[in-house]
Design an enzyme around this catalytic site. Structure first.
Site, PDB file in Angstrom:
ATOM      1  N   MET A  11       0.847  -1.200   0.000  1.00 36.35           N
ATOM      2  CA  MET A  11       0.000   0.000   0.000  1.00 36.35           C
ATOM      3  C   MET A  11       0.882   1.250   0.000  1.00 36.35           C
ATOM      4  O   MET A  11       0.412   2.343   0.361  1.00 36.35           O
ATOM      5  CB  MET A  11      -0.943  -0.006   1.204  1.00 36.35           C
ATOM      6  CG  MET A  11      -1.895  -1.194   1.176  1.00 36.35           C
ATOM      7  SD  MET A  11      -3.429  -0.927   2.078  1.00 36.35           S
ATOM      8  CE  MET A  11      -2.819  -0.625   3.709  1.00 36.35           C
ATOM      9  N   HIS A  18       9.264  -3.463   3.660  1.00 32.84           N
ATOM     10  CA  HIS A  18       8.897  -3.708   2.259  1.00 32.84           C
ATOM     11  C   HIS A  18      10.129  -4.089   1.442  1.00 32.84           C
ATOM     12  O   HIS A  18      10.076  -4.951   0.571  1.00 32.84           O
ATOM     13  CB  HIS A  18       8.278  -2.450   1.639  1.00 32.84           C
ATOM     14  CG  HIS A  18       6.969  -2.031   2.241  1.00 32.84           C
ATOM     15  ND1 HIS A  18       6.824  -0.868   2.966  1.00 32.84           N
ATOM     16  CD2 HIS A  18       5.741  -2.606   2.221  1.00 32.84           C
ATOM     17  CE1 HIS A  18       5.569  -0.738   3.346  1.00 32.84           C
ATOM     18  NE2 HIS A  18       4.884  -1.780   2.916  1.00 32.84           N
ATOM     19  N   GLN A  42     -10.372  -2.589   2.365  1.00 36.11           N
ATOM     20  CA  GLN A  42      -9.912  -3.210   3.611  1.00 36.11           C
ATOM     21  C   GLN A  42      -9.904  -2.249   4.790  1.00 36.11           C
ATOM     22  O   GLN A  42      -9.449  -2.601   5.869  1.00 36.11           O
ATOM     23  CB  GLN A  42      -8.547  -3.871   3.417  1.00 36.11           C
ATOM     24  CG  GLN A  42      -7.387  -2.920   3.217  1.00 36.11           C
ATOM     25  CD  GLN A  42      -6.121  -3.676   2.834  1.00 36.11           C
ATOM     26  OE1 GLN A  42      -6.036  -4.254   1.761  1.00 36.11           O
ATOM     27  NE2 GLN A  42      -5.133  -3.685   3.720  1.00 36.11           N
TER      28      GLN A  42
HETATM   29  P1  AMP Z   1       1.492  -2.944   3.406  1.00 36.08           P
HETATM   30  O1  AMP Z   1       2.066  -1.898   2.503  1.00 36.08           O
HETATM   31  O2  AMP Z   1       1.409  -2.523   4.835  1.00 36.08           O
HETATM   32  O3  AMP Z   1       0.216  -3.541   2.861  1.00 36.08           O
HETATM   33  O4  AMP Z   1       2.548  -4.137   3.406  1.00 36.08           O
HETATM   34  C1  AMP Z   1       2.948  -4.756   2.204  1.00 36.08           C
HETATM   35  C2  AMP Z   1       3.682  -6.020   2.544  1.00 36.08           C
HETATM   36  O5  AMP Z   1       4.838  -5.700   3.333  1.00 36.08           O
HETATM   37  C3  AMP Z   1       2.828  -6.997   3.372  1.00 36.08           C
HETATM   38  O6  AMP Z   1       3.051  -8.311   2.897  1.00 36.08           O
HETATM   39  C4  AMP Z   1       3.368  -6.783   4.760  1.00 36.08           C
HETATM   40  O7  AMP Z   1       3.195  -7.903   5.603  1.00 36.08           O
HETATM   41  C5  AMP Z   1       4.827  -6.523   4.484  1.00 36.08           C
HETATM   42  N1  AMP Z   1       5.455  -5.833   5.630  1.00 36.08           N
HETATM   43  C6  AMP Z   1       4.950  -4.773   6.314  1.00 36.08           C
HETATM   44  N2  AMP Z   1       5.760  -4.434   7.342  1.00 36.08           N
HETATM   45  C7  AMP Z   1       6.784  -5.315   7.324  1.00 36.08           C
HETATM   46  C8  AMP Z   1       7.957  -5.504   8.142  1.00 36.08           C
HETATM   47  N3  AMP Z   1       8.224  -4.715   9.182  1.00 36.08           N
HETATM   48  N4  AMP Z   1       8.795  -6.526   7.822  1.00 36.08           N
HETATM   49  C9  AMP Z   1       8.529  -7.343   6.762  1.00 36.08           C
HETATM   50  N5  AMP Z   1       7.462  -7.205   5.948  1.00 36.08           N
HETATM   51  C10 AMP Z   1       6.593  -6.216   6.227  1.00 36.08           C
END
Ligand code: AMP
Length: 259
Positions: A11, A18, A42
């Site tokens: 996102m 990321h 969501q």
């Molecule tokens: P988001 O942008 O929050 O939807 O996250 C995108 C992806 O990055 C998702 O698969 C999250 O689980 C992963 N993610 C978010 N924070 C972390 C973190 N601290 N360490 C590893 N992966 C992460």
């Protein structure tokens, strides 16, 4: 064997967490595609969809430098036109913990992931363990609907004080930020107590004590790694999961117990 196309849905508001997903995919795959889409489906009505951090220019820069080959940034109108009416419901796993706190959250996640997988058609999907219940929901969706993609879960990346990187950390004020690492410390305390043979309730109580008094705990539990049902005792694969509010900011974290 090297996989042809790896996919990392995000996102945006990209951080070091990321980037570990990108690096992992980069090492595994011939081509790496990432998406940035703040998925309205969501977010609940009272949640932070409008103020969710958006920094497209910066994110594009970061992804270019980290070796992503293709970036997909659809707009909400093309993903969800007015006549859109099909949703993915994964059942009971979507109704506990994060699903209970955020009704329809996982329906929104499952629907957007299914759409993105349909559009991108990747060989491998990269997800962060940080969102543990989300990984279980997506694994279930892929299994139940025979989606031809392999899933790779990447470990959580943390600040030096243990706080998991999250796009929402920017909401934390100074006091919240000082208290926030106590969520992970609390989960570590539960883990240590379970490893020392304490029963589940005593271990969870140890975790609650370790949490900063500045935090408002929503839940802390020991759950099955696949179903997210509460485990009466330690039986891997499992997660110790927690959610707490620090000021107005709601944070989640977990520890994976593989064996
Ligand atoms: P988001 O942008 O929050 O939807 O996250 C995108 C992806 O990055 C998702 O698969 C999250 O689980 C992963 N993610 C978010 N924070 C972390 C973190 N601290 N360490 C590893 N992966 C992460």
């Amino acid at each position: 064997m090297e996989r042809p196309l790896g996919f990392i849905p995000t996102m945006g508001a990209l951080h070091t967490g990321h980037l570990r997903l990108v690096r992992t995919a980069r090492a595994d795959c011939q081509r790496v595609l990432s998406s940035i889409f703040v998925n309205p489906l969501q977010f609940g009505a009272s949640e932070d969809f409008e103020r969710y951090p958006r920094q497209m220019e910066e994110d594009i820069d970061v992804l270019k430098r980290s070796g992503v080959d293709v970036l997909f940034t659809p707009d909400a109108e093309s993903m969800f036109p007015p006549d859109f009416s099909t949703f993915v419901d994964v059942g009971s796993i979507a109704t506990s913990f994060e699903g209970a706190a955020r009704p329809n959250h996982f329906r929104g996640v499952a629907t957007i992931v299914m759409k993105l997988l349909g559009i991108v058609a990747p060989d491998a999907l990269y997800l962060g363990q940080k969102d543990a219940q989300q990984t279980a929901v997506v694994r279930k969706l892929v299994r139940d609907l025979n989606v031809p993609v392999s899933i790779r879960i990447v470990g959580t990346v943390r600040e030096s004080d243990g706080l998991a990187f999250s796009s929402r950390n920017v909401y934390l004020n100074e006091e919240d930020r000082c208290a926030a690492p106590s969520l992970y410390r609390a989960l570590q305390e539960v883990h240590a107590k379970l490893l020392n043979g304490h029963p589940r309730e005593a271990a969870l109580q140890g975790g609650r004590v370790a949490l900063s008094p500045h935090a408002a705990l929503e839940y802390m539990e020991l759950v099955d790694g696949d179903t997210f049902r509460v485990l009466p005792e330690m039986r891997p694969p499992a997660f110790i999961i927690g959610a707490a509010r620090f000021g107005n900011t709601r944070l989640i974290d977990n520890i994976w117990i593989s064996q």
